[in-house]
Design an enzyme around this catalytic site. Structure first.
Site, PDB file in Angstrom:
ATOM      1  N   GLU A 149       5.330  15.380  -8.451  1.00  0.00           N
ATOM      2  CA  GLU A 149       5.190  13.926  -8.516  1.00  0.00           C
ATOM      3  C   GLU A 149       4.361  13.638  -9.771  1.00  0.00           C
ATOM      4  O   GLU A 149       3.258  14.155  -9.911  1.00  0.00           O
ATOM      5  CB  GLU A 149       4.473  13.437  -7.267  1.00  0.00           C
ATOM      6  CG  GLU A 149       4.259  11.933  -7.180  1.00  0.00           C
ATOM      7  CD  GLU A 149       3.476  11.539  -5.931  1.00  0.00           C
ATOM      8  OE1 GLU A 149       3.776  10.490  -5.353  1.00  0.00           O
ATOM      9  OE2 GLU A 149       2.547  12.293  -5.537  1.00  0.00           O
ATOM     10  N   GLU A 183       1.326   0.890  -7.421  1.00  0.00           N
ATOM     11  CA  GLU A 183       0.874   1.581  -6.216  1.00  0.00           C
ATOM     12  C   GLU A 183      -0.455   0.985  -5.766  1.00  0.00           C
ATOM     13  O   GLU A 183      -1.346   0.739  -6.591  1.00  0.00           O
ATOM     14  CB  GLU A 183       0.713   3.079  -6.449  1.00  0.00           C
ATOM     15  CG  GLU A 183       0.287   3.822  -5.184  1.00  0.00           C
ATOM     16  CD  GLU A 183       0.416   5.330  -5.284  1.00  0.00           C
ATOM     17  OE1 GLU A 183       0.023   6.007  -4.308  1.00  0.00           O
ATOM     18  OE2 GLU A 183       0.914   5.833  -6.310  1.00  0.00           O
TER      19      GLU A 183
END
Length: 271
Positions: A151, A253
């Site tokens: 990620e 996020e």
């Protein structure tokens, strides 16, 4: 950012992290132009990957798809957050305060080392990260090796410093901006391939990028910098993970947001 969205609420199929539920709630509004066929070549995800031709608001817990030519991801493990996206790449994320994690934004359903990402953020009221965000996955590698799943984040703005408890890599300059790289490990955490142990790669600029200005991310520079430390991204054009393709998006996020907030801007192909 000015409110350029004429919002059309579309009911998307709700998906869990390990599987997609086929059940669909009653639609509050279904626009005639919204229900186009599933995106070609990713039939594995057709249950929750759809294509929309008009500005769309996404509110479900896990949804992916395309609005115009832009792919989107929208994932949260609770709370209330929504993503609104236009076919031109204008987007807005709104969230309510609470104890949950959300990540979402527009981009592409696969990563490309040679991609140049153009973007502008006009509003950010306290997102944890404003970032280029994506995944790489190699199903032939042992799942005991965190390198099989990566990620990655190319940070632009943040309220949480991810370099804490992370391994430093190198410092480099891309498009006139100085970045430092870091690597961390996530153990049995949510991912595009069910709960897994995987690496996170980070590029963090020396200074946060300003609002209201066109910006550019030359992704190849970050891939090269990570590789110089031996940090290799596996396949970024892979449909073999269980839950999502290896997308690459300009993401917002938030985790455990203390209060309501909004981030908005536009993304485009910067080449």
């Amino acid at each position: 950012m000015k409110n350029i969205f004429q919002k059309t609420t579309i009911l998307l199929t709700v998906c869990g992290l390990a599987s997609c539920a086929a059940e669909q709630d009653d639609a509050e509004t279904m626009n005639d132009a919204a229900a186009a066929p599933a995106v070609s070549n990713i039939d594995k995800f057709e249950a929750y990957t759809q294509r929309f031709s008009e500005t769309t608001e996404i509110t479900q817990h896990h949804a992916t798809g395309h609005v115009g030519d832009f792919f989107f991801t929208h994932w949260k493990d609770g709370g209330a957050a929504s993503l609104t996206l236009s076919p031109e790449g204008d987007f807005s994320v709104s969230w309510e305060g609470g104890g949950y994690n959300y990540v979402g934004g527009p981009g592409w359903h696969y990563g490309d080392e040679d991609r140049v990402i153009g973007y502008r953020f006009d509003e950010d009221s306290g997102a944890s990260y404003i970032t280029l965000y994506g995944w790489g996955y190699d199903e032939t590698m042992s799942t005991s090796d965190p390198a099989h799943l990566v990620e990655y984040y190319v940070l632009q703005r943040w309220t949480y410093d991810p370099s804490q408890n992370a391994e430093y890599g190198t410092t480099f300059v891309s498009d006139g901006i100085e970045y430092s790289t870091y690597r961390s490990v996530r153990e049995e955490k949510p991912s595009i391939n069910a709960p897994s142990t995987f690496y996170q790669y980070w590029s963090k600029p020396a200074e946060q990028r300003p609002l209201g200005e066109d910006q550019k991310i030359i992704f190849a520079d970050h891939v090269q910098a990570w590789a110089e430390s031996g940090w290799i991204i596996p396949d970024m054009n892979n449909f073999d993970a269980s839950d999502d393709p290896t997308y690459q998006v300009m993401a917002v996020e938030v985790f455990n947001p203390p209060e309501d907030g909004t981030a908005s801007g536009q993304v485009w192909d910067g080449r």
